[in-house]
Design a protein around this motif. Sequence first.
Motif, PDB file in Angstrom:
ATOM      1  N   PHE A  73      84.440  38.015 -23.745  1.00 39.91           N
ATOM      2  CA  PHE A  73      83.710  37.232 -22.743  1.00 39.91           C
ATOM      3  C   PHE A  73      82.435  37.961 -22.325  1.00 39.91           C
ATOM      4  O   PHE A  73      81.386  37.342 -22.149  1.00 39.91           O
ATOM      5  CB  PHE A  73      84.587  36.989 -21.511  1.00 39.91           C
ATOM      6  CG  PHE A  73      85.370  35.704 -21.574  1.00 39.91           C
ATOM      7  CD1 PHE A  73      84.736  34.479 -21.751  1.00 39.91           C
ATOM      8  CD2 PHE A  73      86.755  35.715 -21.433  1.00 39.91           C
ATOM      9  CE1 PHE A  73      85.460  33.294 -21.804  1.00 39.91           C
ATOM     10  CE2 PHE A  73      87.488  34.534 -21.484  1.00 39.91           C
ATOM     11  CZ  PHE A  73      86.838  33.329 -21.666  1.00 39.91           C
ATOM     12  N   ARG A  74      82.542  39.274 -22.182  1.00 42.81           N
ATOM     13  CA  ARG A  74      81.366  40.054 -21.794  1.00 42.81           C
ATOM     14  C   ARG A  74      80.279  39.995 -22.863  1.00 42.81           C
ATOM     15  O   ARG A  74      79.092  40.071 -22.545  1.00 42.81           O
ATOM     16  CB  ARG A  74      81.764  41.508 -21.523  1.00 42.81           C
ATOM     17  CG  ARG A  74      82.597  41.696 -20.249  1.00 42.81           C
ATOM     18  CD  ARG A  74      82.673  43.158 -19.851  1.00 42.81           C
ATOM     19  NE  ARG A  74      83.466  43.935 -20.793  1.00 42.81           N
ATOM     20  CZ  ARG A  74      84.759  44.152 -20.665  1.00 42.81           C
ATOM     21  NH1 ARG A  74      85.427  43.632 -19.633  1.00 42.81           N
ATOM     22  NH2 ARG A  74      85.409  44.881 -21.548  1.00 42.81           N
ATOM     23  N   ARG A  75      80.682  39.837 -24.121  1.00 45.16           N
ATOM     24  CA  ARG A  75      79.704  39.763 -25.217  1.00 45.16           C
ATOM     25  C   ARG A  75      79.314  38.324 -25.544  1.00 45.16           C
ATOM     26  O   ARG A  75      78.559  38.083 -26.484  1.00 45.16           O
ATOM     27  CB  ARG A  75      80.279  40.442 -26.465  1.00 45.16           C
ATOM     28  CG  ARG A  75      80.461  41.941 -26.309  1.00 45.16           C
ATOM     29  CD  ARG A  75      80.411  42.636 -27.663  1.00 45.16           C
ATOM     30  NE  ARG A  75      81.501  42.217 -28.523  1.00 45.16           N
ATOM     31  CZ  ARG A  75      82.674  42.852 -28.616  1.00 45.16           C
ATOM     32  NH1 ARG A  75      82.893  43.932 -27.881  1.00 45.16           N
ATOM     33  NH2 ARG A  75      83.617  42.419 -29.430  1.00 45.16           N
ATOM     34  N   ARG A  76      79.865  37.358 -24.794  1.00 44.16           N
ATOM     35  CA  ARG A  76      79.574  35.932 -24.992  1.00 44.16           C
ATOM     36  C   ARG A  76      79.934  35.477 -26.419  1.00 44.16           C
ATOM     37  O   ARG A  76      79.179  34.735 -27.068  1.00 44.16           O
ATOM     38  CB  ARG A  76      78.100  35.621 -24.701  1.00 44.16           C
ATOM     39  CG  ARG A  76      77.685  35.961 -23.281  1.00 44.16           C
ATOM     40  CD  ARG A  76      76.208  35.653 -23.046  1.00 44.16           C
ATOM     41  NE  ARG A  76      75.777  36.071 -21.732  1.00 44.16           N
ATOM     42  CZ  ARG A  76      75.904  35.360 -20.626  1.00 44.16           C
ATOM     43  NH1 ARG A  76      76.451  34.161 -20.691  1.00 44.16           N
ATOM     44  NH2 ARG A  76      75.477  35.825 -19.467  1.00 44.16           N
ATOM     45  N   THR A  77      81.086  35.918 -26.907  1.00 43.72           N
ATOM     46  CA  THR A  77      81.532  35.536 -28.248  1.00 43.72           C
ATOM     47  C   THR A  77      82.821  34.714 -28.187  1.00 43.72           C
ATOM     48  O   THR A  77      83.696  34.843 -29.042  1.00 43.72           O
ATOM     49  CB  THR A  77      81.751  36.788 -29.122  1.00 43.72           C
ATOM     50  OG1 THR A  77      82.618  37.699 -28.437  1.00 43.72           O
ATOM     51  CG2 THR A  77      80.440  37.473 -29.439  1.00 43.72           C
ATOM     52  N   VAL A  78      82.941  33.883 -27.138  1.00 40.87           N
ATOM     53  CA  VAL A  78      84.099  32.996 -26.995  1.00 40.87           C
ATOM     54  C   VAL A  78      83.599  31.557 -26.857  1.00 40.87           C
ATOM     55  O   VAL A  78      82.794  31.257 -25.973  1.00 40.87           O
ATOM     56  CB  VAL A  78      84.958  33.362 -25.764  1.00 40.87           C
ATOM     57  CG1 VAL A  78      86.135  32.402 -25.641  1.00 40.87           C
ATOM     58  CG2 VAL A  78      85.454  34.799 -25.857  1.00 40.87           C
ATOM     59  N   ASP A  79      84.055  30.670 -27.750  1.00 37.64           N
ATOM     60  CA  ASP A  79      83.737  29.245 -27.642  1.00 37.64           C
ATOM     61  C   ASP A  79      84.841  28.601 -26.803  1.00 37.64           C
ATOM     62  O   ASP A  79      85.901  28.228 -27.321  1.00 37.64           O
ATOM     63  CB  ASP A  79      83.663  28.612 -29.032  1.00 37.64           C
ATOM     64  CG  ASP A  79      83.116  27.187 -28.989  1.00 37.64           C
ATOM     65  OD1 ASP A  79      83.323  26.504 -27.968  1.00 37.64           O
ATOM     66  OD2 ASP A  79      82.485  26.758 -29.966  1.00 37.64           O
ATOM     67  N   ILE A  80      84.596  28.480 -25.504  1.00 35.03           N
ATOM     68  CA  ILE A  80      85.624  27.998 -24.577  1.00 35.03           C
ATOM     69  C   ILE A  80      86.023  26.558 -24.894  1.00 35.03           C
ATOM     70  O   ILE A  80      87.205  26.202 -24.855  1.00 35.03           O
ATOM     71  CB  ILE A  80      85.123  28.112 -23.124  1.00 35.03           C
ATOM     72  CG1 ILE A  80      84.885  29.584 -22.765  1.00 35.03           C
ATOM     73  CG2 ILE A  80      86.127  27.492 -22.159  1.00 35.03           C
ATOM     74  CD1 ILE A  80      84.314  29.797 -21.383  1.00 35.03           C
ATOM     75  N   LYS A  81      85.054  25.726 -25.226  1.00 35.58           N
ATOM     76  CA  LYS A  81      85.341  24.321 -25.508  1.00 35.58           C
ATOM     77  C   LYS A  81      86.247  24.185 -26.737  1.00 35.58           C
ATOM     78  O   LYS A  81      87.222  23.428 -26.727  1.00 35.58           O
ATOM     79  CB  LYS A  81      84.026  23.568 -25.731  1.00 35.58           C
ATOM     80  CG  LYS A  81      84.166  22.052 -25.721  1.00 35.58           C
ATOM     81  CD  LYS A  81      82.787  21.411 -25.772  1.00 35.58           C
ATOM     82  CE  LYS A  81      82.889  19.898 -25.684  1.00 35.58           C
ATOM     83  NZ  LYS A  81      81.544  19.264 -25.744  1.00 35.58           N
ATOM     84  N   MET A  82      85.942  24.918 -27.807  1.00 37.94           N
ATOM     85  CA  MET A  82      86.778  24.893 -29.010  1.00 37.94           C
ATOM     86  C   MET A  82      88.165  25.455 -28.692  1.00 37.94           C
ATOM     87  O   MET A  82      89.187  24.930 -29.150  1.00 37.94           O
ATOM     88  CB  MET A  82      86.127  25.716 -30.130  1.00 37.94           C
ATOM     89  CG  MET A  82      86.972  25.832 -31.397  1.00 37.94           C
ATOM     90  SD  MET A  82      87.256  24.264 -32.223  1.00 37.94           S
ATOM     91  CE  MET A  82      85.678  24.081 -33.084  1.00 37.94           C
ATOM     92  N   GLY A  83      88.208  26.522 -27.895  1.00 37.68           N
ATOM     93  CA  GLY A  83      89.483  27.118 -27.523  1.00 37.68           C
ATOM     94  C   GLY A  83      90.380  26.149 -26.780  1.00 37.68           C
ATOM     95  O   GLY A  83      91.603  26.114 -27.007  1.00 37.68           O
TER      96      GLY A  83
END
Length: 306
Positions: A73-83
């Motif tokens: 999350f700190r590196r902005r490498t999470v696709d929350i919508k896809m998750g």
Amino acid sequence: MQIYLPIAEVSVNAFLLLGLGGIVGILSGMFGVGGGFLMTPLLFFIGIPPVVAVATEANQIVASSFSGVLAHFRRRTVDIKMGMVLQVGGLIGAALGVVVFNYLKSLGQVDLLVTLCYVVFLGVVGTLMFIESLNAMFKSKRAGGAPAPRRQRGWVHALPFKMRFRTSGLYISVIPPILVGVVVGILAAIMGVGGGFIMVPAMIYILGMPTKVVVGTSLFQIILVTAFTTMLHATTNYTVDIVLAVLLLIGGVIGAQIGTRIGVYLKAEQLRILLALMVMVVCVKLGLDLLLMPSELYSLGAAGGH
């Protein structure tokens, strides 16, 4: 230091459990997998009953995945919508998986099912991932270090109910992510795994997601699905050993932070080859345990058991 596990009804060295939790946590942070594909068989090897190992390991995966996803999350490498789309399918699959698990437990065949599932899935996935990763590395070297471009369009893009996933740069149907989530949810319930060894390749090669967001999104999806699976096992099977879970949690949380830092320094192809090798080693060990004659041909079970 021996500690008694009340649900598993065995005594195990506490430092051994902490160490196993730490190793699995490192794998979680490095590869975006919950680590259950390795931890659950290891629990078998040290004498934990399979039904307890499956239910309790799902609980440990929650903590190690949560610890790992914070760094992403700190590196902005999470696709929350896809998750979240993947989680919808995962919750459906987890519910189905627990129903199947309970039915086979009533027949006395759940131990064999769990082991066979590991041998089949780990063997197929590990071999395919290893071959593909080697091909990707060789193509990259022949192209002067540039990775071979992935096909941009396929059958996934022809399906209806499309949704835009901005973080991943995709505009695809929600049907494939939901189906992938269902498969992973079933595996989480029956095998006590987060399903990352299925999820990560599927997200890259079926959904076409960029490698940089796959690990974080996989961890994000794993958290809710494995938490739901743990709750179902705890309320229907009563096979979650809280003492075992706490020891694995402590090691897993610490290991996940270490693994996330290590993963930054390795290339995507190198990460996939390492993961494939570990999957294949565990598969071979489980397969040998099924085929070779055990040292003790008979064991004592509870009255009325199978």
